[in-house]
Motif scaffolding. Structure first.
Motif, PDB file in Angstrom:
ATOM      1  N   VAL A  35      46.793  41.859  54.816  1.00 46.84           N
ATOM      2  CA  VAL A  35      47.050  42.618  53.850  1.00 46.84           C
ATOM      3  C   VAL A  35      45.657  42.596  53.226  1.00 46.84           C
ATOM      4  N   TYR A  36      45.274  44.535  53.121  1.00 40.11           N
ATOM      5  CA  TYR A  36      43.928  44.385  52.485  1.00 40.11           C
ATOM      6  C   TYR A  36      43.330  44.878  51.504  1.00 40.11           C
ATOM      7  N   TYR A  37      42.747  44.259  49.830  1.00 42.93           N
ATOM      8  CA  TYR A  37      42.911  44.596  48.943  1.00 42.93           C
ATOM      9  C   TYR A  37      41.415  45.137  48.667  1.00 42.93           C
ATOM     10  N   CYS A  38      41.138  46.299  47.684  1.00 45.21           N
ATOM     11  CA  CYS A  38      40.013  47.118  46.929  1.00 45.21           C
ATOM     12  C   CYS A  38      39.297  46.065  45.898  1.00 45.21           C
ATOM     13  N   ALA A  39      38.219  45.812  45.033  1.00 48.41           N
ATOM     14  CA  ALA A  39      38.363  45.420  43.988  1.00 48.41           C
ATOM     15  C   ALA A  39      37.129  46.160  43.512  1.00 48.41           C
ATOM     16  N   ALA A  40      36.973  46.155  41.909  1.00 53.88           N
ATOM     17  CA  ALA A  40      36.006  46.928  41.437  1.00 53.88           C
ATOM     18  C   ALA A  40      35.235  45.293  40.580  1.00 53.88           C
ATOM     19  N   SER A  41      33.996  45.084  40.746  1.00 54.89           N
ATOM     20  CA  SER A  41      33.152  44.107  39.745  1.00 54.89           C
ATOM     21  C   SER A  41      32.108  45.055  39.327  1.00 54.89           C
ATOM     22  N   PRO A  42      31.025  44.580  38.216  1.00 51.80           N
ATOM     23  CA  PRO A  42      29.779  45.112  37.386  1.00 51.80           C
ATOM     24  C   PRO A  42      29.043  44.730  39.191  1.00 51.80           C
ATOM     25  N   VAL A  43      29.369  44.038  39.566  1.00 50.66           N
ATOM     26  CA  VAL A  43      27.945  43.768  40.498  1.00 50.66           C
ATOM     27  C   VAL A  43      28.112  43.982  41.861  1.00 50.66           C
ATOM     28  N   VAL A  44      26.825  43.651  42.634  1.00 49.54           N
ATOM     29  CA  VAL A  44      27.837  43.687  44.546  1.00 49.54           C
ATOM     30  C   VAL A  44      27.900  41.846  44.778  1.00 49.54           C
ATOM     31  N   ALA A  45      28.686  41.948  45.293  1.00 46.89           N
ATOM     32  CA  ALA A  45      29.309  40.365  45.423  1.00 46.89           C
ATOM     33  C   ALA A  45      29.772  40.388  47.005  1.00 46.89           C
ATOM     34  N   GLY A  46      30.284  38.986  47.401  1.00 50.46           N
ATOM     35  CA  GLY A  46      31.177  39.203  48.543  1.00 50.46           C
ATOM     36  C   GLY A  46      31.978  37.356  47.952  1.00 50.46           C
ATOM     37  N   ILE A  47      32.517  37.200  46.578  1.00 47.97           N
ATOM     38  CA  ILE A  47      33.168  36.093  46.638  1.00 47.97           C
ATOM     39  C   ILE A  47      34.075  37.045  45.295  1.00 47.97           C
ATOM     40  N   GLU A  48      35.461  36.424  44.963  1.00 48.69           N
ATOM     41  CA  GLU A  48      36.180  37.115  44.293  1.00 48.69           C
ATOM     42  C   GLU A  48      35.974  36.841  43.071  1.00 48.69           C
ATOM     43  N   GLU A  49      35.689  35.613  42.594  1.00 54.04           N
ATOM     44  CA  GLU A  49      35.172  35.549  41.286  1.00 54.04           C
ATOM     45  C   GLU A  49      34.506  36.431  40.713  1.00 54.04           C
ATOM     46  N   LYS A  50      33.333  37.579  41.610  1.00 51.92           N
ATOM     47  CA  LYS A  50      32.723  38.499  40.195  1.00 51.92           C
ATOM     48  C   LYS A  50      33.398  39.439  40.237  1.00 51.92           C
ATOM     49  N   TYR A  51      34.798  39.941  40.672  1.00 56.81           N
ATOM     50  CA  TYR A  51      35.902  41.447  40.825  1.00 56.81           C
ATOM     51  C   TYR A  51      36.630  41.139  40.154  1.00 56.81           C
ATOM     52  N   ASP A  52      36.413  42.108  38.777  1.00 60.17           N
ATOM     53  CA  ASP A  52      37.779  42.283  37.553  1.00 60.17           C
ATOM     54  C   ASP A  52      38.558  43.185  37.957  1.00 60.17           C
ATOM     55  N   TYR A  53      39.138  43.781  38.394  1.00 57.93           N
ATOM     56  CA  TYR A  53      40.043  44.146  39.400  1.00 57.93           C
ATOM     57  C   TYR A  53      40.222  44.597  40.747  1.00 57.93           C
ATOM     58  N   TRP A  54      41.691  44.384  40.757  1.00 60.41           N
ATOM     59  CA  TRP A  54      42.116  44.809  42.170  1.00 60.41           C
ATOM     60  C   TRP A  54      43.506  45.273  42.117  1.00 60.41           C
ATOM     61  N   GLY A  55      43.110  45.971  43.517  1.00 60.38           N
ATOM     62  CA  GLY A  55      44.470  46.885  43.955  1.00 60.38           C
ATOM     63  C   GLY A  55      45.477  45.690  44.482  1.00 60.38           C
ATOM     64  N   GLN A  56      47.058  46.480  44.841  1.00 58.86           N
ATOM     65  CA  GLN A  56      47.955  45.936  44.722  1.00 58.86           C
ATOM     66  C   GLN A  56      47.805  45.363  46.481  1.00 58.86           C
ATOM     67  N   GLY A  57      46.750  45.838  47.462  1.00 61.10           N
ATOM     68  CA  GLY A  57      46.796  45.961  48.765  1.00 61.10           C
ATOM     69  C   GLY A  57      47.408  46.452  49.983  1.00 61.10           C
ATOM     70  N   THR A  58      47.009  46.796  50.693  1.00 57.38           N
ATOM     71  CA  THR A  58      47.820  47.349  52.010  1.00 57.38           C
ATOM     72  C   THR A  58      47.666  47.220  52.947  1.00 57.38           C
ATOM     73  N   GLN A  59      48.572  47.477  54.105  1.00 53.97           N
ATOM     74  CA  GLN A  59      48.916  46.057  54.433  1.00 53.97           C
ATOM     75  C   GLN A  59      48.127  46.757  56.292  1.00 53.97           C
ATOM     76  N   VAL A  60      47.948  46.066  56.691  1.00 54.98           N
ATOM     77  CA  VAL A  60      47.430  46.686  58.376  1.00 54.98           C
ATOM     78  C   VAL A  60      47.681  46.062  59.229  1.00 54.98           C
ATOM     79  N   THR A  61      48.805  45.560  60.262  1.00 54.45           N
ATOM     80  CA  THR A  61      49.254  45.069  61.045  1.00 54.45           C
ATOM     81  C   THR A  61      48.237  45.522  62.718  1.00 54.45           C
ATOM     82  N   VAL A  62      47.792  44.827  63.455  1.00 57.95           N
ATOM     83  CA  VAL A  62      47.684  45.181  64.610  1.00 57.95           C
ATOM     84  C   VAL A  62      48.021  44.545  65.536  1.00 57.95           C
ATOM     85  N   SER A  63      48.864  45.014  66.573  1.00 56.87           N
ATOM     86  CA  SER A  63      49.467  44.467  67.911  1.00 56.87           C
ATOM     87  C   SER A  63      48.583  44.540  68.961  1.00 56.87           C
ATOM     88  N   SER A  64      48.904  43.509  70.211  1.00 56.65           N
ATOM     89  CA  SER A  64      47.834  43.628  71.381  1.00 56.65           C
ATOM     90  C   SER A  64      48.952  44.145  72.102  1.00 56.65           C
TER      91      SER A  64
END
Length: 123
Positions: free
Chosen positions: A94-123
């Motif tokens: 599940v891929y989520y987008c999120a918004a943060s006042p600063v560029v960051a690679g950790i969840e704790e820096k993000y204030d707002y989140w979407g609900q997510g969208t499923q990505v499934t890759v078959s082999s």
């Protein structure tokens, strides 16, 4: 307030491409850095990529993702994108987008989140 909605997920085969979109309906989008995270089944959510509010700086979790994924944004459309090429089964999650006042690679820096969208890759 930022209200994020992701779209563009789906079921694809290995080697295919997908472009995820995340749109903010809260009309405050341009003031935030944006990030993409993903969560594979049974695993913790992890950072994928982030982009500064100006679009001038982009960051990726690792070189492998940077080689295949591209994050971008269009502030006139209040939308951030994640172009994913050469998809692999391990990109499934599940891929989520999120918004943060600063560029960051950790969840704790993000204030707002979407609900997510499923990505499934078959082999």
């Amino acid at each position: 307030q930022v209200k994020l909605v992701e779209s563009g997920g789906g079921l694809v085969q290995a080697g295919d491409s997908l472009r995820l979109s995340c749109t903010d309906s809260g009309q405050t989008f341009s003031g935030y850095a944006m990030g993409w995270f993903r969560q594979a089944p049974g695993k913790e959510r992890e950072f994928v990529a982030a982009i500064a509010w100006s679009g001038g700086g982009t960051y990726y979790a690792d070189y492998s993702l940077k080689a295949r994924f591209t994050i971008s944004r269009d502030n006139t459309k209040n939308t951030v994108y994640l172009q994913m090429n050469s998809l692999k089964p391990e990109d499934t999650g599940v891929y989520y987008c999120a918004a943060s006042p600063v560029v960051a690679g950790i969840e704790e820096k993000y204030d707002y989140w979407g609900q997510g969208t499923q990505v499934t890759v078959s082999s």
